[in-house]
Scaffold this motif. Structure first.
Motif, mmCIF file in Angstrom:
data_model
loop_
_atom_site.group_PDB
_atom_site.id
_atom_site.type_symbol
_atom_site.label_atom_id
_atom_site.label_comp_id
_atom_site.label_asym_id
_atom_site.label_seq_id
_atom_site.Cartn_x
_atom_site.Cartn_y
_atom_site.Cartn_z
ATOM 1 N N CYS A 44 0.823 -1.212 0.000
ATOM 2 C CA CYS A 44 0.000 0.000 0.000
ATOM 3 C C CYS A 44 0.856 1.260 0.000
ATOM 4 C CB CYS A 44 -0.936 0.006 1.204
ATOM 5 S SG CYS A 44 -2.201 -1.256 1.140
ATOM 6 N N THR A 45 1.935 1.259 0.753
ATOM 7 C CA THR A 45 2.823 2.422 0.807
ATOM 8 C C THR A 45 3.506 2.648 -0.533
ATOM 9 O OG1 THR A 45 3.197 2.006 3.139
ATOM 10 C CG2 THR A 45 4.756 3.452 2.042
ATOM 11 N N CYS A 46 3.977 1.601 -1.155
ATOM 12 C CA CYS A 46 4.636 1.751 -2.459
ATOM 13 C C CYS A 46 3.649 2.194 -3.536
ATOM 14 C CB CYS A 46 5.317 0.452 -2.864
ATOM 15 S SG CYS A 46 6.764 0.079 -1.880
ATOM 16 N N ALA A 47 2.407 1.720 -3.474
ATOM 17 C CA ALA A 47 1.394 2.171 -4.423
ATOM 18 C C ALA A 47 1.100 3.657 -4.227
ATOM 19 C CB ALA A 47 0.124 1.354 -4.276
ATOM 20 N N TYR A 48 1.111 4.116 -2.986
ATOM 21 C CA TYR A 48 0.935 5.547 -2.723
ATOM 22 C C TYR A 48 2.120 6.345 -3.254
ATOM 23 C CZ TYR A 48 0.691 9.949 -0.265
ATOM 24 O OH TYR A 48 0.692 11.278 0.031
ATOM 25 N N PHE A 49 3.336 5.825 -3.048
ATOM 26 C CA PHE A 49 4.524 6.517 -3.561
ATOM 27 C C PHE A 49 4.485 6.645 -5.078
ATOM 28 C CE2 PHE A 49 7.488 5.231 0.165
ATOM 29 C CZ PHE A 49 6.901 6.216 0.952
ATOM 30 N N LYS A 50 3.860 5.698 -5.757
ATOM 31 C CA LYS A 50 3.767 5.761 -7.221
ATOM 32 C C LYS A 50 2.903 6.928 -7.671
ATOM 33 C CE LYS A 50 3.138 2.775 -11.174
ATOM 34 N NZ LYS A 50 4.435 3.048 -11.743
ATOM 35 N N LYS A 51 1.952 7.335 -6.847
ATOM 36 C CA LYS A 51 1.059 8.441 -7.206
ATOM 37 C C LYS A 51 1.667 9.812 -6.938
ATOM 38 C CE LYS A 51 -2.286 5.783 -8.431
ATOM 39 N NZ LYS A 51 -2.695 5.667 -9.802
ATOM 40 N N VAL A 52 2.693 9.894 -6.113
ATOM 41 C CA VAL A 52 3.354 11.159 -5.793
ATOM 42 C C VAL A 52 4.532 11.331 -6.758
ATOM 43 C CG1 VAL A 52 4.542 12.474 -4.002
ATOM 44 C CG2 VAL A 52 2.684 10.926 -3.384
ATOM 45 N N PRO A 53 4.503 12.361 -7.623
ATOM 46 C CA PRO A 53 5.513 12.467 -8.684
ATOM 47 C C PRO A 53 6.954 12.514 -8.185
ATOM 48 C CG PRO A 53 3.725 14.001 -9.072
ATOM 49 C CD PRO A 53 3.501 13.401 -7.723
ATOM 50 N N ARG A 54 7.240 13.263 -7.157
ATOM 51 C CA ARG A 54 8.616 13.384 -6.677
ATOM 52 C C ARG A 54 9.121 12.069 -6.095
ATOM 53 N NH1 ARG A 54 10.164 18.586 -3.469
ATOM 54 N NH2 ARG A 54 9.810 19.360 -5.553
ATOM 55 N N LEU A 55 8.273 11.395 -5.345
ATOM 56 C CA LEU A 55 8.667 10.103 -4.779
ATOM 57 C C LEU A 55 8.743 9.016 -5.847
ATOM 58 C CD1 LEU A 55 6.600 10.109 -1.494
ATOM 59 C CD2 LEU A 55 9.044 10.437 -1.741
ATOM 60 N N ASN A 56 7.884 9.119 -6.852
ATOM 61 C CA ASN A 56 7.893 8.141 -7.934
ATOM 62 C C ASN A 56 9.220 8.172 -8.683
ATOM 63 O OD1 ASN A 56 7.230 6.295 -9.871
ATOM 64 N ND2 ASN A 56 5.777 7.581 -10.916
ATOM 65 N N SER A 57 9.689 9.356 -9.019
ATOM 66 C CA SER A 57 10.943 9.446 -9.767
ATOM 67 C C SER A 57 12.151 9.123 -8.901
ATOM 68 C CB SER A 57 11.097 10.848 -10.363
ATOM 69 O OG SER A 57 11.191 11.811 -9.330
ATOM 70 N N TRP A 58 12.067 9.352 -7.602
ATOM 71 C CA TRP A 58 13.208 9.120 -6.729
ATOM 72 C C TRP A 58 13.301 7.670 -6.265
ATOM 73 C CZ3 TRP A 58 13.320 8.355 -1.214
ATOM 74 C CH2 TRP A 58 14.608 8.378 -0.682
ATOM 75 N N LEU A 59 12.183 7.096 -5.845
ATOM 76 C CA LEU A 59 12.217 5.781 -5.216
ATOM 77 C C LEU A 59 11.899 4.647 -6.183
ATOM 78 C CD1 LEU A 59 12.611 4.454 -2.444
ATOM 79 C CD2 LEU A 59 10.162 4.647 -2.096
ATOM 80 N N GLY A 86 0.391 -3.168 -6.131
ATOM 81 C CA GLY A 86 -0.615 -2.348 -5.461
ATOM 82 C C GLY A 86 -1.532 -1.613 -6.411
ATOM 83 N N THR A 87 -1.015 -1.193 -7.570
ATOM 84 C CA THR A 87 -1.864 -0.456 -8.502
ATOM 85 C C THR A 87 -2.682 -1.384 -9.391
ATOM 86 O OG1 THR A 87 0.005 -0.252 -10.025
ATOM 87 C CG2 THR A 87 -0.416 1.588 -8.552
ATOM 88 N N ARG A 88 -2.128 -2.505 -9.785
ATOM 89 C CA ARG A 88 -2.868 -3.411 -10.669
ATOM 90 C C ARG A 88 -3.889 -4.252 -9.918
ATOM 91 N NH1 ARG A 88 1.780 -5.581 -14.798
ATOM 92 N NH2 ARG A 88 2.170 -3.562 -15.781
ATOM 93 N N LEU A 89 -3.572 -4.639 -8.711
ATOM 94 C CA LEU A 89 -4.470 -5.476 -7.911
ATOM 95 C C LEU A 89 -5.061 -4.683 -6.747
ATOM 96 C CD1 LEU A 89 -2.315 -8.724 -7.755
ATOM 97 C CD2 LEU A 89 -4.249 -8.262 -9.238
ATOM 98 N N HIS A 90 -5.434 -3.433 -6.994
ATOM 99 C CA HIS A 90 -5.864 -2.568 -5.912
ATOM 100 C C HIS A 90 -7.118 -3.084 -5.214
ATOM 101 C CE1 HIS A 90 -7.954 -1.043 -9.471
ATOM 102 N NE2 HIS A 90 -8.919 -0.680 -8.659
ATOM 103 N N VAL A 91 -8.010 -3.732 -5.911
ATOM 104 C CA VAL A 91 -9.218 -4.254 -5.267
ATOM 105 C C VAL A 91 -8.862 -5.410 -4.336
ATOM 106 C CG1 VAL A 91 -11.438 -5.362 -5.684
ATOM 107 C CG2 VAL A 91 -10.682 -3.515 -7.169
ATOM 108 N N ALA A 92 -8.029 -6.314 -4.805
ATOM 109 C CA ALA A 92 -7.628 -7.457 -3.966
ATOM 110 C C ALA A 92 -6.809 -7.005 -2.763
ATOM 111 C CB ALA A 92 -6.837 -8.457 -4.802
ATOM 112 N N VAL A 93 -5.942 -6.023 -2.962
ATOM 113 C CA VAL A 93 -5.133 -5.508 -1.852
ATOM 114 C C VAL A 93 -6.027 -4.803 -0.832
ATOM 115 C CG1 VAL A 93 -3.321 -3.860 -1.240
ATOM 116 C CG2 VAL A 93 -3.023 -5.347 -3.215
ATOM 117 N N ALA A 94 -6.997 -4.047 -1.301
ATOM 118 C CA ALA A 94 -7.910 -3.360 -0.388
ATOM 119 C C ALA A 94 -8.745 -4.358 0.416
ATOM 120 C CB ALA A 94 -8.819 -2.414 -1.158
ATOM 121 N N MET A 95 -9.228 -5.395 -0.237
ATOM 122 C CA MET A 95 -10.012 -6.410 0.472
ATOM 123 C C MET A 95 -9.130 -7.167 1.472
ATOM 124 S SD MET A 95 -12.965 -5.889 -0.569
ATOM 125 C CE MET A 95 -13.946 -7.261 -0.091
ATOM 126 N N SER A 96 -7.892 -7.418 1.110
ATOM 127 C CA SER A 96 -6.964 -8.077 2.032
ATOM 128 C C SER A 96 -6.676 -7.199 3.244
ATOM 129 C CB SER A 96 -5.663 -8.418 1.321
ATOM 130 O OG SER A 96 -5.900 -9.296 0.254
#
Length: 72
Positions: free
Chosen positions: A17-32, A50-60
């Motif tokens: 979940c944290t890495c999927a959030y980092f993917k949405k933040v442009p500065r963190l996406n390019s850095w990490l 996290g982004t492709r299986l967001h429904v399964a991750v959320a249910m988990s």
């Protein structure tokens, strides 16, 4: 808590979940998440999961929260 199986599952879900959030933040996406191989590639792969299986991750996450709060 991390030494038990449910602790490892909680850690894995929070990491994804944290890495999927980092993917949405442009500065963190390019850095990490710029590396796709090696040790830093784990962050990239977790973000993709996290982004492709967001429904399964959320249910988990909901199921694990219910387990930790009410059953443990």
């Amino acid at each position: 808590m991390i030494y038990s199986f449910d602790g490892i599952l909680v850690f894995g879900l929070l990491f994804i979940c944290t890495c999927a959030y980092f993917k949405k933040v442009p500065r963190l996406n390019s850095w990490l998440l710029s590396e796709k191989r090696g040790v830093w590639g784990v962050f990239y792969k977790a973000a993709i999961i996290g982004t492709r299986l967001h429904v399964a991750v959320a249910m988990s996450c909901l199921a694990m929260a219910f387990y930790v709060i009410f059953l443990k």
